[in-house]
Design an enzyme around this catalytic site. Structure first.
Site, PDB file in Angstrom:
ATOM      1  N   ARG A 180       0.838  -1.211   0.000  1.00 35.89           N
ATOM      2  CA  ARG A 180       0.000   0.000   0.000  1.00 35.89           C
ATOM      3  C   ARG A 180       0.867   1.253   0.000  1.00 35.89           C
ATOM      4  NH1 ARG A 180      -4.140  -1.584   4.753  1.00 35.89           N
ATOM      5  NH2 ARG A 180      -2.194  -2.364   5.635  1.00 35.89           N
ATOM      6  N   VAL A 236       5.750  -9.131  -1.551  1.00 33.27           N
ATOM      7  CA  VAL A 236       6.810 -10.106  -1.311  1.00 33.27           C
ATOM      8  C   VAL A 236       6.535 -11.462  -1.938  1.00 33.27           C
ATOM      9  CG1 VAL A 236       7.533  -8.990   0.836  1.00 33.27           C
ATOM     10  CG2 VAL A 236       5.905 -10.898   0.929  1.00 33.27           C
ATOM     11  N   TYR A 242      -1.499 -22.232   7.617  1.00 32.04           N
ATOM     12  CA  TYR A 242      -0.892 -21.081   8.298  1.00 32.04           C
ATOM     13  C   TYR A 242       0.134 -21.558   9.328  1.00 32.04           C
ATOM     14  CZ  TYR A 242      -0.120 -17.094  11.312  1.00 32.04           C
ATOM     15  OH  TYR A 242       0.495 -16.112  12.052  1.00 32.04           O
ATOM     16  N   GLY A 256       2.088 -15.052  20.261  1.00 35.01           N
ATOM     17  CA  GLY A 256       0.796 -15.699  20.360  1.00 35.01           C
ATOM     18  C   GLY A 256      -0.305 -14.712  20.015  1.00 35.01           C
ATOM     19  N   LEU A 257      -1.382 -14.735  20.796  1.00 39.28           N
ATOM     20  CA  LEU A 257      -2.547 -13.887  20.521  1.00 39.28           C
ATOM     21  C   LEU A 257      -2.125 -12.424  20.465  1.00 39.28           C
ATOM     22  CD1 LEU A 257      -5.704 -13.850  20.267  1.00 39.28           C
ATOM     23  CD2 LEU A 257      -5.726 -13.383  22.733  1.00 39.28           C
TER      24      LEU A 257
END
Length: 252
Positions: free
Chosen positions: A36, A58, A150, A181-182
């Site tokens: 962007r 990429v 993923y 993590g989260l």
């Protein structure tokens, strides 16, 4: 004193933008790479002469090579590479997942990261210095329903980082993998759920997740270490998250 140069992929938002801002505050000049262009231009306008906006997808190997080969001479000696660009798409079980989504994740998270590294690494080795920081995920170590490809791409990031370090023995080039993590405060879940903002928000309901600046601060810390120190892997979780027991399906 010459300012160090960092290349940050996925620098238009989230972890990448926060990382670019941290590094700029630390005295780096930053090559901010992302798709962007408007977001990159805004960052460059905020930091005149300190940001080189580099429009880049990429997943396009030829574009990576062309863009990095064409860097201005005073931007070419990259000291720090932060391979941040990456994404998750969907949360369907493997038998119902989109093969196109799988291809996009592999092309971005694996091939894209490897291709940017391949382009930057020879210069680092020739200068006998440099640091590569790859942004992985705990999904590479802890499986969860719907994580399928993923999680597999992030396992690639983990192992690729370790194998890079093995190849670089005897050089001054260091490699680290940060595996959060989260994490909220970014567009990650909005992208995963393809613009379903309500579904994305529900992921973080009632939690205090990691935030982009937490990851950026970790990048900054790694970059601050003396050149004889290599941190192989950093696994991060918010305090509201922990590994769980293995799932067991029991017949009635």
């Amino acid at each position: 004193m010459t300012q160090p140069i960092a290349l940050v992929t996925g620098a238009s938002s989230g972890f990448g933008l926060a990382t670019a801002q941290r590094l700029l505050a630390r005295g780096y000049r930053v090559i901010a790479a992302a798709r962007r262009q408007d977001k990159l231009a805004a960052l460059a306008d905020q930091h005149p002469g300190q940001v080189l906006a580099l429009p880049l997808d990429v997943s396009d190997r030829q574009a990576i090579r062309a863009a990095l080969t064409a860097l201005p001479g005073d931007w070419a000696a990259i000291d720090l590479l932060v391979n941040n660009a990456g994404l998750a798409l969907g949360l369907a079980p493997a038998q119902g997942a989109s093969l196109d989504d799988w291809q996009t994740m592999i092309d971005t998270n694996c091939l894209g990261l490897a291709a940017v590294t391949h382009a930057v690494l020879p210069g680092m080795v020739a200068r006998n210095r440099g640091l590569i920081i790859n942004i992985g995920s705990i999904a590479g170590d802890y499986a969860y329903p719907g994580g399928n490809v993923y999680g597999a791409t992030k396992a690639f990031v983990h192992q690729f980082s370790l194998n890079l370090k093995a190849d670089l023995l005897g050089t001054g080039v260091r490699v680290s993998s940060i595996e959060p993590g989260l994490a909220g405060g970014s567009e990650f879940s909005n992208v995963r759920f393809k613009g379903d903002d309500a579904k994305a928000a529900s992921v973080y309901q009632g939690t205090q997740p990691l935030l982009p600046d937490d990851i950026a601060a970790t990048v900054e810390w790694l970059a601050s270490l003396p050149p004889h120190v290599n941190i192989n892997v950093i696994e991060m979780m918010p305090t509201c998250q922990a590994p769980g027991p293995l799932a067991i399906h029991r017949q009635a």
